[in-house]
Design a protein around this motif. Structure first.
Motif, mmCIF file in Angstrom:
data_model
loop_
_atom_site.group_PDB
_atom_site.id
_atom_site.type_symbol
_atom_site.label_atom_id
_atom_site.label_comp_id
_atom_site.label_asym_id
_atom_site.label_seq_id
_atom_site.Cartn_x
_atom_site.Cartn_y
_atom_site.Cartn_z
ATOM 1 N N ALA A 31 -36.544 5.259 74.877
ATOM 2 C CA ALA A 31 -37.375 5.418 73.764
ATOM 3 C C ALA A 31 -38.359 6.206 73.884
ATOM 4 O O ALA A 31 -38.756 6.873 73.177
ATOM 5 C CB ALA A 31 -37.384 3.997 73.032
ATOM 6 N N TRP A 73 -38.421 6.954 64.513
ATOM 7 C CA TRP A 73 -37.223 6.393 65.316
ATOM 8 C C TRP A 73 -36.244 5.751 64.243
ATOM 9 O O TRP A 73 -35.024 6.069 64.511
ATOM 10 C CB TRP A 73 -37.725 5.288 66.306
ATOM 11 C CG TRP A 73 -36.833 4.380 66.815
ATOM 12 C CD1 TRP A 73 -36.173 3.042 66.594
ATOM 13 C CD2 TRP A 73 -35.931 4.728 68.021
ATOM 14 N NE1 TRP A 73 -35.300 2.632 67.261
ATOM 15 C CE2 TRP A 73 -35.027 3.572 68.402
ATOM 16 C CE3 TRP A 73 -35.810 5.976 68.792
ATOM 17 C CZ2 TRP A 73 -34.236 3.888 69.346
ATOM 18 C CZ3 TRP A 73 -34.629 5.671 69.732
ATOM 19 C CH2 TRP A 73 -34.174 4.774 69.951
ATOM 20 N N ARG A 77 -32.528 6.864 64.880
ATOM 21 C CA ARG A 77 -31.916 6.199 66.019
ATOM 22 C C ARG A 77 -30.349 5.922 65.907
ATOM 23 O O ARG A 77 -29.951 5.687 67.104
ATOM 24 C CB ARG A 77 -32.601 4.480 65.926
ATOM 25 C CG ARG A 77 -32.207 4.091 64.634
ATOM 26 C CD ARG A 77 -33.205 2.831 64.567
ATOM 27 N NE ARG A 77 -32.839 2.090 63.339
ATOM 28 C CZ ARG A 77 -33.374 0.967 62.765
ATOM 29 N NH1 ARG A 77 -34.466 0.456 63.551
ATOM 30 N NH2 ARG A 77 -33.204 0.226 61.864
ATOM 31 N N TYR A 92 -38.812 -1.457 71.585
ATOM 32 C CA TYR A 92 -38.868 -0.052 71.015
ATOM 33 C C TYR A 92 -40.569 0.274 70.727
ATOM 34 O O TYR A 92 -40.863 1.211 70.917
ATOM 35 C CB TYR A 92 -37.893 0.486 70.101
ATOM 36 C CG TYR A 92 -36.535 0.112 70.354
ATOM 37 C CD1 TYR A 92 -35.944 1.042 71.374
ATOM 38 C CD2 TYR A 92 -35.673 -0.529 69.576
ATOM 39 C CE1 TYR A 92 -34.564 0.811 71.799
ATOM 40 C CE2 TYR A 92 -34.549 -0.907 69.961
ATOM 41 C CZ TYR A 92 -33.801 -0.045 71.016
ATOM 42 O OH TYR A 92 -32.536 -0.225 71.311
#
Length: 358
Positions: A31, A73, A77, A92
């Motif tokens: 990440a 994100w 993701r 994350y």
């Protein structure tokens, strides 16, 4: 006003929990690297827009904090990491928070608003980087256990309730050091009112012959942990160089080298804490005559001994410990390394002569 203190607790995870630790550490690294790559793409796009003469208000905005990176994100993701539900979302978010702080430190250093040496732009974390990840919240179910989200209760080898002592916990970092896992729990500690300290005054001089010399004649010896472990470290490093990189034997030997370094660090930390605690508890006014470390580290003979002594870490510990005991600490401008050859004579001369400029 509150202070923060980190409590380091050794963990004893089960094999299944250790596999989850490694998976979480890999997810945090992924990440972090993905967000850094996204940030670099935005910077390249912004640079192209500036060269093309785009108006300042129309330039692309850089995602350089945990909130903006979190939005990015969640939007990407499923494509970047289809396995993301297997890991707690806190992992994350903490990775994005670390990247945001690194970016902020770089900009502050670039603009001259940050103290200390220059800070470079954030770098990608390789596969061989230290395995670590963080949580924003955890619970302590009992004296020898911490409960981590999605992982469950992990046994600790020390009484974590006694160490935390009922204080509010902030970020918790899980880290692997020399094959052992540790939890560093950041605790919020109310700032205590220091007592009135009427204990004697002393000068502290870092020496090359003895570890620390005090103006009252006390000598604190230097344990020199790195120098004592140098023979074992050289042999272990030679054995490591003969192994095939990436093989099982290479990994085993690498852990042996890491354990030697860890023992050196543990012995050094123990000596530093003992010396700084002794000074903070027995003296009311402490004058610290610093040594010119930057010049000394360029000397091929003195560099190893100065690094092994860790004078900067000793000064850092003494600063916060004197604040707790009510002692006053005064830092004086560093002298050259040559003037510290006879530290005891220098300490007694400073104690009886005029004070240098602080």
């Amino acid at each position: 006003m509150a202070d923060y203190e980190a409590v380091k607790v050794p963990l004893d995870p089960t094999p299944a929990q250790e596999r989850m630790f490694r998976m979480y550490a890999g997810a945090a690294r992924f990440a972090y690297n993905a967000a850094l790559a996204h940030m670099k793409e935005q910077l390249d796009e912004r640079k192209a827009q500036i060269e093309a003469g785009v108006d300042k208000k129309d330039l692309v905005k850089i995602d350089n904090n945990v909130v903006k990176l979190g939005y990015w994100w969640r939007a990407n993701r499923d494509t970047l990491a289809p396995w993301w539900p297997e890991v707690s979302s806190q992992v994350y978010n903490c990775a994005f928070d670390n990247l945001g702080k690194a970016s902020k430190n770089f900009l502050a250093s670039l603009n001259g608003k940050r103290r200390g040496g220059p800070v470079g732009f954030p770098k990608f974390k390789p596969r061989g980087a230290t395995k670590s990840f963080a949580y924003s919240t955890i619970t302590i179910p009992d004296a020898h256990g911490v409960k981590l989200p999605r992982i469950g209760r992990v046994h600790t080898l020390r009484n974590v309730e006694r160490l935390v002592a009922g204080r509010a916990t902030k970020t918790t970092t899980i880290r692997c050091e020399a094959g052992r896992w540790y939890a560093s729990i950041l605790c919020e500690t109310p700032t205590p009112t220091p007592p009135v300290n009427t204990k004697p005054e002393v000068w502290v001089v870092f020496g090359l012959d003895e570890y620390i010399a005090l103006s009252d004649g006390t000598r604190l010896t230097n344990p020199r942990p790195y120098r004592h472990a140098l023979a074992d470290l050289r042999k272990a490093s030679r054995d490591l160089s003969r192994k095939t990189h990436g093989s099982a034997r290479y990994m085993d030997q690498q852990r042996k080298v890491a354990r030697i370094h860890k023992r050196v660090k543990a012995l050094r930390d123990n000596a530093l804490h003992a010396a700084s605690k002794q000074l903070a508890e027995h003296y009311g006014v402490i004058h610290v005559q610093r040594i010119h470390l930057a010049r000394g580290m360029r000397h091929h003979v003195l560099a190893q001994s100065l690094a092994d002594a860790a004078f900067a870490e000793f000064t850092r510990q003494l600063t916060y410990k004197t604040a707790r005991t009510g002692a006053s600490m005064h830092m004086h401008e560093p002298m050259t390394v040559e003037q510290h050859v006879d530290a005891m004579a220098l300490a007694q001369r400073l104690a009886t002569g005029p004070l240098p400029d602080a």
